[in-house]
Design a protein around this motif. Structure first.
Motif, PDB file in Angstrom:
ATOM      1  N   LEU A  42       0.747  -1.254  -0.114  1.00  0.00           N
ATOM      2  CA  LEU A  42      -0.191  -0.119   0.037  1.00  0.00           C
ATOM      3  C   LEU A  42       0.682   1.285   0.031  1.00  0.00           C
ATOM      4  N   ALA A  43       1.880   1.145   0.925  1.00  0.00           N
ATOM      5  CA  ALA A  43       2.816   2.475   0.731  1.00  0.00           C
ATOM      6  C   ALA A  43       3.578   2.633  -0.426  1.00  0.00           C
ATOM      7  N   ARG A  44       3.936   1.400  -1.267  1.00  0.00           N
ATOM      8  CA  ARG A  44       4.418   1.643  -2.668  1.00  0.00           C
ATOM      9  C   ARG A  44       3.514   2.287  -3.590  1.00  0.00           C
ATOM     10  N   LEU A  45       1.999   1.922  -3.499  1.00  0.00           N
ATOM     11  CA  LEU A  45       1.182   2.268  -4.291  1.00  0.00           C
ATOM     12  C   LEU A  45       0.778   3.840  -4.071  1.00  0.00           C
ATOM     13  N   HIS A  46       0.899   4.197  -2.838  1.00  0.00           N
ATOM     14  CA  HIS A  46       0.574   5.464  -2.389  1.00  0.00           C
ATOM     15  C   HIS A  46       1.770   6.376  -2.941  1.00  0.00           C
ATOM     16  N   HIS A  47       2.995   5.814  -3.054  1.00  0.00           N
ATOM     17  CA  HIS A  47       3.988   6.625  -3.522  1.00  0.00           C
ATOM     18  C   HIS A  47       4.034   6.749  -5.140  1.00  0.00           C
ATOM     19  N   LEU A  48       3.785   5.695  -5.721  1.00  0.00           N
ATOM     20  CA  LEU A  48       3.353   5.399  -7.082  1.00  0.00           C
ATOM     21  C   LEU A  48       2.323   6.359  -7.660  1.00  0.00           C
ATOM     22  N   ASP A  65       1.191  10.240  -1.310  1.00  0.00           N
ATOM     23  CA  ASP A  65       2.088  10.657  -0.160  1.00  0.00           C
ATOM     24  C   ASP A  65       2.549  12.034  -0.114  1.00  0.00           C
ATOM     25  N   ARG A  66       2.141  12.758  -1.205  1.00  0.00           N
ATOM     26  CA  ARG A  66       2.526  14.243  -1.473  1.00  0.00           C
ATOM     27  C   ARG A  66       1.455  15.165  -0.801  1.00  0.00           C
ATOM     28  N   PRO A  67       1.623  16.468  -0.575  1.00  0.00           N
ATOM     29  CA  PRO A  67       0.696  17.309  -0.100  1.00  0.00           C
ATOM     30  C   PRO A  67      -0.164  17.490  -0.907  1.00  0.00           C
ATOM     31  N   LEU A  68      -1.694  17.724  -0.779  1.00  0.00           N
ATOM     32  CA  LEU A  68      -2.839  18.071  -1.815  1.00  0.00           C
ATOM     33  C   LEU A  68      -2.579  18.956  -2.624  1.00  0.00           C
ATOM     34  N   ILE A  69      -1.955  20.124  -2.331  1.00  0.00           N
ATOM     35  CA  ILE A  69      -1.664  21.196  -3.224  1.00  0.00           C
ATOM     36  C   ILE A  69      -0.968  20.603  -4.424  1.00  0.00           C
ATOM     37  N   TYR A 112      -2.704  18.504  -6.567  1.00  0.00           N
ATOM     38  CA  TYR A 112      -3.642  19.186  -7.507  1.00  0.00           C
ATOM     39  C   TYR A 112      -2.914  19.906  -8.674  1.00  0.00           C
ATOM     40  N   LEU A 113      -1.803  20.550  -8.188  1.00  0.00           N
ATOM     41  CA  LEU A 113      -1.076  21.041  -9.245  1.00  0.00           C
ATOM     42  C   LEU A 113      -0.546  20.046 -10.299  1.00  0.00           C
ATOM     43  N   ALA A 114      -0.203  18.944  -9.929  1.00  0.00           N
ATOM     44  CA  ALA A 114       0.253  17.784 -10.948  1.00  0.00           C
ATOM     45  C   ALA A 114      -0.805  17.422 -11.680  1.00  0.00           C
ATOM     46  N   TRP A 115      -1.914  17.112 -11.196  1.00  0.00           N
ATOM     47  CA  TRP A 115      -3.201  16.928 -11.896  1.00  0.00           C
ATOM     48  C   TRP A 115      -3.608  17.948 -12.992  1.00  0.00           C
TER      49      TRP A 115
END
Length: 154
Positions: free
Chosen positions: A42-48, A52-56, A59-62
Motif C-alpha cells: 500500500l505504501a508503494r502504491l501511495h508513492h506510485l 503521499d505528497r501534499p494535497l496542493i 492538485y498542481l500535478a493533476w
C-alpha cells in the motif's frame, strides 16, 4: 476571458478538494476486491500514485497533466479518459449544432410572423413565449421535458 479562466480554475480546485474530502482512501476503494494487501504494498502504491505528497502538490500535478491533455485512466472503462470522451464529444457537438439550428430557425420564423402584425395575437403570444423561455431555469425546463417525453414514450 480572464474571468472565465479564473472561474474554471477555482471550480477545478474546489471540485478536486471536495473529492479528497470524501471518506476513505482512493486505494482502499480501488483495492476493495483484493483484501489483505500488505502495508508495504500500500505504501508503494501511495508513492506510485503520488498520494503521499501534499494535497496542493497533487492538485498542481493533476492540473498540469490535464492542461497537457492527460486526463488519466477511466476506472470504469480501463482506458484513457480521452478515448471515452472523444466519441461522446462528437455526438455532443452534433446535438448542440442541430439544436442551435432548430432554435434559430424557429426564432426567426416566429419573429418574422409576429412582426407582420405588430400588437396582434401572434405578436403577443410570441412575446409571452419568449419571456417564459428566458425566465424559466434551463435545468428545470430540461427536467420537465424529460418527464414529459418519459410519460409520452413510456
Amino acid at each position: 476571458m480572464v474571468k472565465a479562466l479564473a472561474v474554471m480554475l477555482a471550480m477545478s480546485l474546489l471540485l478536486y478538494l471536495l473529492l479528497w474530502l470524501m471518506p476513505g482512501d482512493p486505494l482502499d476503494l480501488a483495492l476493495a476486491d483484493q483484501p489483505g494487501a500488505s502495508p508495504e504494498a500500500l505504501a508503494r502504491l501511495h508513492h506510485l500514485y503520488g498520494l503521499d505528497r501534499p494535497l496542493i502538490a497533487r492538485y498542481l500535478a493533476w492540473l498540469g497533466a490535464a492542461l497537457a491533455g492527460d486526463l488519466g485512466v477511466s476506472r470504469l472503462h480501463g482506458v484513457a479518459v480521452t478515448e471515452v470522451l472523444v466519441p461522446a464529444l462528437g455526438r455532443t457537438c452534433l446535438l448542440m449544432l442541430s439544436s442551435f439550428l432548430f432554435a434559430t430557425l424557429l426564432a426567426f420564423g416566429l419573429g418574422i410572423a409576429a412582426a407582420r402584425r405588430p400588437g396582434g395575437v401572434l405578436d403577443r403570444l410570441v412575446g409571452l413565449l419568449s419571456l417564459v423561455a428566458l425566465s424559466v431555469p434551463v435545468f428545470w425546463l430540461g427536467l420537465l421535458l424529460i418527464l414529459l417525453f418519459a410519460v409520452q414514450l413510456h
